[in-house]
Scaffold this active site. Structure first.
Site, PDB file in Angstrom:
ATOM      1  N   ASP A 199     -10.866   5.710 -12.134  1.00 20.85           N
ATOM      2  CA  ASP A 199     -10.650   5.736 -13.587  1.00 20.85           C
ATOM      3  C   ASP A 199     -11.629   6.729 -14.196  1.00 20.85           C
ATOM      4  O   ASP A 199     -12.431   6.405 -15.066  1.00 20.85           O
ATOM      5  CB  ASP A 199     -10.865   4.335 -14.168  1.00 20.85           C
ATOM      6  CG  ASP A 199     -10.467   4.247 -15.635  1.00 20.85           C
ATOM      7  OD1 ASP A 199      -9.564   5.010 -16.064  1.00 20.85           O
ATOM      8  OD2 ASP A 199     -11.050   3.417 -16.356  1.00 20.85           O
ATOM      9  N   ASN A 204     -16.690   7.249 -18.717  1.00 22.60           N
ATOM     10  CA  ASN A 204     -17.387   6.702 -17.557  1.00 22.60           C
ATOM     11  C   ASN A 204     -18.389   7.686 -16.967  1.00 22.60           C
ATOM     12  O   ASN A 204     -18.832   7.508 -15.827  1.00 22.60           O
ATOM     13  CB  ASN A 204     -16.381   6.278 -16.482  1.00 22.60           C
ATOM     14  CG  ASN A 204     -15.688   4.985 -16.837  1.00 22.60           C
ATOM     15  OD1 ASN A 204     -16.231   4.167 -17.584  1.00 22.60           O
ATOM     16  ND2 ASN A 204     -14.478   4.784 -16.338  1.00 22.60           N
ATOM     17  N   ASP A 216     -19.005   2.491 -13.762  1.00 17.05           N
ATOM     18  CA  ASP A 216     -17.818   1.636 -13.845  1.00 17.05           C
ATOM     19  C   ASP A 216     -16.807   1.942 -12.738  1.00 17.05           C
ATOM     20  O   ASP A 216     -15.796   2.611 -12.955  1.00 17.05           O
ATOM     21  CB  ASP A 216     -17.150   1.747 -15.211  1.00 17.05           C
ATOM     22  CG  ASP A 216     -16.098   0.657 -15.414  1.00 17.05           C
ATOM     23  OD1 ASP A 216     -15.934  -0.199 -14.519  1.00 17.05           O
ATOM     24  OD2 ASP A 216     -15.429   0.663 -16.456  1.00 17.05           O
TER      25      ASP A 216
END
Length: 325
Positions: A199, A204, A216
Site C-alpha cells: 500500500d 506511508n 504501515d
C-alpha cells in the site's frame, strides 16, 4: 451489535499499553487511521511510540506475525522501516484487553513531494532496498495479489450495498464485468511475485530532505514489484510521467533490477485499487468511524462519480499500456 472498536476507550487503551510494562504520563493521541486504531504515545522517558490495535478478525495471528518478521528482517538489513517492539520473551504481537496490539517506534517526518526529482530518487532507492530483501523469501500466510479474485470480491461487496439506485447497480455490474474481462489479459506468474509493502502511497512515507522511511506494512503481500512503485507515477503529461519514472527507477536499481515489462500493470493496478476502495468503504460501514468520516458514500452522486471513474479506466485499459514506447 456494538462494534469492537467502540469499546476501545482511552482508559482501556492506557491499561492495555501499561500492561506491557510501560508507564504513560499522559493519554495517547488518536492518529488518523480507519482500518485499525492507532495512537501516538509518550512513555515515562519521553520516547514516542505508535500503538496499533488491529481490527478484529481481519488478519490471523500468523499473518500479523509475518508482517512483523518482515519488518524485523528489513530493519536488520538497515532498511528505513519501523520494526515492532518486542518484550523480553521476544513477542511483538500482544493479546491485551480483548485486542491484538503492537507497538512501533514513532518516526518523524513529512510526506515526499512527487514533483521533486531528489525525492523520487530517494523513494525509488528505499523501495528497491525493501524489494532486495523481499525477494529473498516469501510469505506463507499473507495473501497474494490476485486481479481476478480481488475484482470479483470487490464487485460482490459493492453490489450488496444498499445505496446504489437500480440504474447504478445495473451500470456497475456491466462496467465491472467489462473490467474483469479486460484485466484477464494481465495475469502474471507466481514466480514474478515478491514480498511487498502493498500500500505504497505517500502517506506511508515519512522523512526530511532526501531521507525517507516506509511505514504501515498492514497490507504487505506477495505481488509484482510494480505494486510498490506505480503510485509514485502521478503526472498527467508524458514528459513529466517519464521524469518521475526515470528518477524512481534510477534510485530503485541501486539495489535490484526492475523488470520494465511490469509497467504494463500500472493501469490494471489502478483499476483494482479504485474498485477495492469503494468495496472497502461499504464493507466497513458497521464501524462507527466510517459513516462519520465518509458520509458521502450513501449519496447517489458518489456512485455516479465512481461509475465515471471506472468507465474511464475501461477506456484506458482498451488503449494498452501507457507511454511505454
Amino acid at each position: 451489535m456494538t462494534h469492537p472498536f467502540a469499546t476501545l476507550s482511552p482508559a482501556r487503551v492506557v491499561a492495555a499499553i501499561e500492561s506491557l510494562g510501560f508507564w504513560l504520563p499522559g493519554e495517547p493521541f488518536a492518529l488518523n487511521s480507519y482500518e485499525n486504531r492507532v495512537f501516538l504515545l509518550y512513555d515515562d522517558e519521553g520516547q514516542r511510540w505508535v500503538a496499533k490495535f488491529y481490527r478484529p478478525e481481519r488478519w490471523s495471528d500468523e499473518q500479523i506475525q509475518e508482517e512483523h518478521a518482515f519488518l524485523a528482517e528489513l530493519r536488520g538489513e538497515g532498511v528505513a522501516v519501523a520494526a515492532p517492539w518486542r518484550d523480553e520473551a521476544g513477542r511483538s504481537l500482544h493479546h491485551v484487553e480483548g485486542f491484538r496490539l503492537a507497538l512501533f517506534p514513532h518516526l518523524l517526518g513529512q510526506a515526499p513531494e512527487l514533483e521533486n526529482p531528489a525525492h523520487l530518487f530517494a523513494l525509488g532507492e528505499l523501495i528497491g532496498a525493501v524489494h532486495a530483501v523481499g525477494e529473498r523469501g516469501e510469505f506463507r500466510h499473507r495473501v497474494r495479489l490476485d486481479l481476478d479474485g480481488m475484482v470479483r470480491e470487490a464487485q460482490a461487496r459493492v453490489l450488496a450495498a444498499p445505496w446504489l439506485e437500480r440504474r447504478q447497480r445495473q451500470a456497475y455490474e456491466r462496467i465491472s464485468d467489462a473490467l474483469h474481462d479486460e484485466l484477464a489479459a494481465y495475469a502474471w506468474s507466481p514466480r514474478q511475485t515478491i514480498r511487498t509493502q502493498g500500500d505504497c502511497h505517500i502517506g506511508n512515507l515519512l522523512g526530511r530532505d532526501d531521507n525517507f522511511a516506509l511505514v504501515d506494512f498492514d497490507d504487505c503481500l506477495m505481488a509484482p514489484a510494480v505494486q510498490d512503485v506505480w503510485m509514485f507515477l502521478t503526472a498527467e503529461h508524458e514528459a513529466e510521467w517519464q521524469m518521475q519514472l526515470s528518477e524512481v527507477l534510477e534510485g530503485y536499481e541501486q539495489h535490484r533490477e526492475f523488470d520494465r515489462r511490469e509497467l504494463g500493470l500500472v493501469e490494471p493496478l489502478r483499476t483494482l485499487r479504485l474498485m477495492r476502495h469503494s468495496a472497502w468503504l461499504v464493507s466497513r460501514w458497521d464501524d462507527p468511524a466510517f459513516p462519520l468520516a465518509f458520509p458521502w458514500v450513501t449519496d447517489t452522486g458518489y456512485w455516479d462519480r465512481h461509475l465515471r471513474e471506472l468507465e474511464q479506466q475501461r477506456m484506458v485499459l482498451g488503449q494498452g499500456p501507457r507511454w511505454l514506447a
